[in-house]
Design an enzyme around this catalytic site. Structure first.
Site, short mmCIF file in Angstrom:
data_model
loop_
_atom_site.label_atom_id
_atom_site.label_comp_id
_atom_site.label_asym_id
_atom_site.label_seq_id
_atom_site.Cartn_x
_atom_site.Cartn_y
_atom_site.Cartn_z
N TYR A 181 0.83 -1.22 0.00
CA TYR A 181 0.00 0.00 0.00
C TYR A 181 0.86 1.27 0.00
O TYR A 181 0.43 2.29 -0.53
CB TYR A 181 -1.01 -0.03 1.16
CG TYR A 181 -2.10 -1.06 0.87
CD1 TYR A 181 -3.10 -0.79 -0.06
CD2 TYR A 181 -2.09 -2.31 1.47
CE1 TYR A 181 -4.06 -1.75 -0.37
CE2 TYR A 181 -3.05 -3.27 1.17
CZ TYR A 181 -4.03 -2.97 0.25
OH TYR A 181 -4.97 -3.91 -0.08
N ARG B 117 1.37 1.87 -3.58
CA ARG B 117 0.14 2.42 -4.19
C ARG B 117 0.03 3.92 -3.86
O ARG B 117 -0.35 4.73 -4.67
CB ARG B 117 -1.12 1.71 -3.66
CG ARG B 117 -1.16 0.21 -3.73
CD ARG B 117 -1.51 -0.28 -5.13
NE ARG B 117 -0.46 -0.13 -6.10
CZ ARG B 117 0.65 -0.89 -6.20
NH1 ARG B 117 0.87 -1.87 -5.38
NH2 ARG B 117 1.55 -0.66 -7.14
N GLN C 78 -15.43 2.04 -5.96
CA GLN C 78 -14.67 0.90 -5.42
C GLN C 78 -13.22 1.31 -5.26
O GLN C 78 -12.41 0.54 -4.74
CB GLN C 78 -14.76 -0.29 -6.37
CG GLN C 78 -16.18 -0.78 -6.56
CD GLN C 78 -16.25 -1.77 -7.71
OE1 GLN C 78 -16.06 -2.97 -7.53
NE2 GLN C 78 -16.53 -1.28 -8.89
N ASN C 79 -12.88 2.49 -5.76
CA ASN C 79 -11.47 2.92 -5.75
C ASN C 79 -11.07 3.42 -4.38
O ASN C 79 -11.86 4.02 -3.65
CB ASN C 79 -11.23 4.00 -6.79
CG ASN C 79 -11.41 3.46 -8.20
OD1 ASN C 79 -11.49 2.25 -8.38
ND2 ASN C 79 -11.48 4.34 -9.17
N ASP D 35 -8.35 5.40 -4.26
CA ASP D 35 -7.66 6.68 -4.51
C ASP D 35 -8.61 7.83 -4.19
O ASP D 35 -9.80 7.63 -3.92
CB ASP D 35 -7.14 6.74 -5.96
CG ASP D 35 -8.25 6.77 -7.01
OD1 ASP D 35 -9.17 7.60 -6.88
OD2 ASP D 35 -8.19 5.98 -7.97
N HIS E 199 -14.56 0.53 -0.61
CA HIS E 199 -13.45 -0.35 -0.23
C HIS E 199 -12.36 0.36 0.55
O HIS E 199 -11.23 -0.11 0.60
CB HIS E 199 -12.87 -1.01 -1.49
CG HIS E 199 -13.84 -1.95 -2.16
ND1 HIS E 199 -13.75 -2.32 -3.47
CD2 HIS E 199 -14.93 -2.57 -1.66
CE1 HIS E 199 -14.75 -3.16 -3.75
NE2 HIS E 199 -15.49 -3.31 -2.68
N GLY F 257 -15.78 1.90 -15.65
CA GLY F 257 -14.48 1.28 -15.39
C GLY F 257 -14.47 0.23 -14.31
O GLY F 257 -13.55 0.18 -13.51
N SER G 96 -15.02 -4.07 -13.78
CA SER G 96 -15.27 -5.37 -14.40
C SER G 96 -16.50 -6.04 -13.78
O SER G 96 -16.97 -7.05 -14.28
CB SER G 96 -14.04 -6.27 -14.23
OG SER G 96 -13.76 -6.42 -12.85
P1 NAD Z 1 -11.00 -4.29 -12.23
O1 NAD Z 1 -9.51 -4.21 -12.37
O2 NAD Z 1 -11.61 -5.59 -11.91
O3 NAD Z 1 -11.68 -3.80 -13.59
C1 NAD Z 1 -11.26 -2.63 -14.24
C2 NAD Z 1 -12.20 -2.35 -15.40
O4 NAD Z 1 -11.80 -1.11 -15.95
C3 NAD Z 1 -12.13 -3.39 -16.53
O5 NAD Z 1 -13.44 -3.75 -16.93
C4 NAD Z 1 -11.39 -2.65 -17.64
O6 NAD Z 1 -11.84 -3.02 -18.95
C5 NAD Z 1 -11.78 -1.22 -17.35
N1 NAD Z 1 -10.87 -0.21 -17.88
C6 NAD Z 1 -9.53 -0.30 -18.10
N2 NAD Z 1 -9.06 0.88 -18.58
C7 NAD Z 1 -10.13 1.72 -18.64
C8 NAD Z 1 -10.31 3.08 -19.04
N3 NAD Z 1 -9.29 3.82 -19.48
N4 NAD Z 1 -11.56 3.62 -18.97
C9 NAD Z 1 -12.62 2.89 -18.52
N5 NAD Z 1 -12.51 1.60 -18.14
C10 NAD Z 1 -11.29 1.03 -18.21
O7 NAD Z 1 -11.44 -3.16 -11.21
P2 NAD Z 1 -12.76 -3.02 -10.35
O8 NAD Z 1 -13.95 -3.53 -11.06
O9 NAD Z 1 -12.74 -1.64 -9.79
O10 NAD Z 1 -12.41 -4.08 -9.23
C11 NAD Z 1 -12.69 -3.79 -8.04
C12 NAD Z 1 -11.42 -3.65 -7.18
O11 NAD Z 1 -10.34 -2.90 -7.71
C13 NAD Z 1 -11.83 -2.86 -6.02
O12 NAD Z 1 -11.62 -3.64 -4.89
C14 NAD Z 1 -10.95 -1.61 -5.97
O13 NAD Z 1 -10.76 -1.26 -4.63
C15 NAD Z 1 -9.77 -2.06 -6.67
N6 NAD Z 1 -8.79 -1.12 -7.27
C16 NAD Z 1 -8.81 0.22 -7.06
C17 NAD Z 1 -7.86 1.05 -7.65
C18 NAD Z 1 -7.91 2.54 -7.41
O14 NAD Z 1 -8.22 2.95 -6.31
N7 NAD Z 1 -7.63 3.36 -8.41
C19 NAD Z 1 -6.87 0.50 -8.47
C20 NAD Z 1 -6.86 -0.90 -8.66
C21 NAD Z 1 -7.84 -1.68 -8.06
#
Ligand code: NAD
Length: 232
Positions: A48, A51, A81-82, A84, A99, A165, A167
């Site tokens: 973390y 991150r 879910q982010n 950040d 989250h 964004g 999955s």
């Molecule tokens: P995931 O990684 O499962 O899915 C990401 C989705 O984003 C995919 O469907 C992908 O096709 C899509 N994607 C990729 N580039 C994109 C873009 N430029 N524009 C739009 N969509 C795009 O992530 P999720 O569904 O958020 O999974 C949930 C978990 O990921 C959560 O637990 C969350 O906390 C965590 N997470 C958060 C961060 C962050 O805070 N930025 C980063 C990584 C993971």
């Protein structure tokens, strides 16, 4: 609006499940579960910290900014879910973190003790006021999602719902789609195909968030203008 890792991808923050995603370099069980924390808290803290260093260099992108500006026209509620803080830094005022938050730490003795992290590092030996080790303020796999009831309540009162964004494979967040009122259209912005857990019709905008979110907001404005005309 439910946002996922994809909305921050164009800010340089890696998603979890794409081919260059975080889960390619790290095992979920090691860095994002209570068992991983028990086994090796130093490894979890360093994951973390990395991150946080990454986030420190990142800026909100056009998608975060468009959603913040949309508050001028819509009552925008973001459920993210982010972990950040890019929605907040873009100017969004109603953001619910499902989250947890990367820039916060919490006590391992009393979960109600939550602290802002100064800088990017949280280390072994950093303690809460009760003397217990601090952990990242993150909901790990296998843990409860305390914000879910409030998130479901927000979705139940929505006039329109969007997923940007995500999955939609992480539950219970993905189940929020099932709370969307029958009259509210559902939009999905994602460059890849996303399987949405609903029988309802979904309007897919197959673009990256920076392009897809402004397009989606335009479509929402058209929807509400037409809706209003019908009602006149
Ligand atoms: P995931 O990684 O499962 O899915 C990401 C989705 O984003 C995919 O469907 C992908 O096709 C899509 N994607 C990729 N580039 C994109 C873009 N430029 N524009 C739009 N969509 C795009 O992530 P999720 O569904 O958020 O999974 C949930 C978990 O990921 C959560 O637990 C969350 O906390 C965590 N997470 C958060 C961060 C962050 O805070 N930025 C980063 C990584 C993971």
């Amino acid at each position: 609006m439910l946002t996922g890792a994809g909305i921050s991808a164009e800010s340089g923050i890696r998603t979890f499940r794409d081919s260059d995603g975080l889960w390619h370099d790290h095992r979920i069980e090691d860095v994002a579960t209570p068992e991983g924390w028990q086994r090796n808290p130093g490894l979890v803290l360093e994951f973390y910290n990395q991150r946080r260093r990454e986030l420190h260099k990142a800026q909100p992108n056009a998608a975060h900014i468009a959603l913040a500006r949309a508050e001028e026209t819509f009552d925008v509620r973001i459920i993210t879910q982010n972990i950040d803080d890019l929605h907040e830094r873009a100017g969004s005022t109603k953001v619910l973190h499902l989250h947890g938050e990367l820039k916060k730490a919490r006590s391992t003795a009393d979960p109600s003790l939550i602290y802002d992290i100064e800088g990017t590092e949280l280390n072994l030996g950093d303690r809460c006021e009760l003397g217990s080790q601090l952990r990242p303020h993150i909901v790990w796999f296998g843990e409860d999602v305390p914000a879910m009831p409030l998130a479901a309540q927000i979705v139940q009162t929505a006039d329109v719902f969007a997923v940007v964004g995500s999955s939609l494979v992480v539950y219970p967040a993905a189940a929020l789609v099932q709370y969307v009122p029958p009259t509210a259209p559902i939009f999905v912005v994602d460059p890849k195909d996303v399987s949405v857990p609903t029988w309802r019709e979904v309007i897919f905008i197959k673009e990256k968030a920076s392009v897809g979110v402004p397009k989606m907001l335009e479509a929402m404005r058209d929807f509400f203008t037409e809706d209003k005309r019908k009602g006149e």
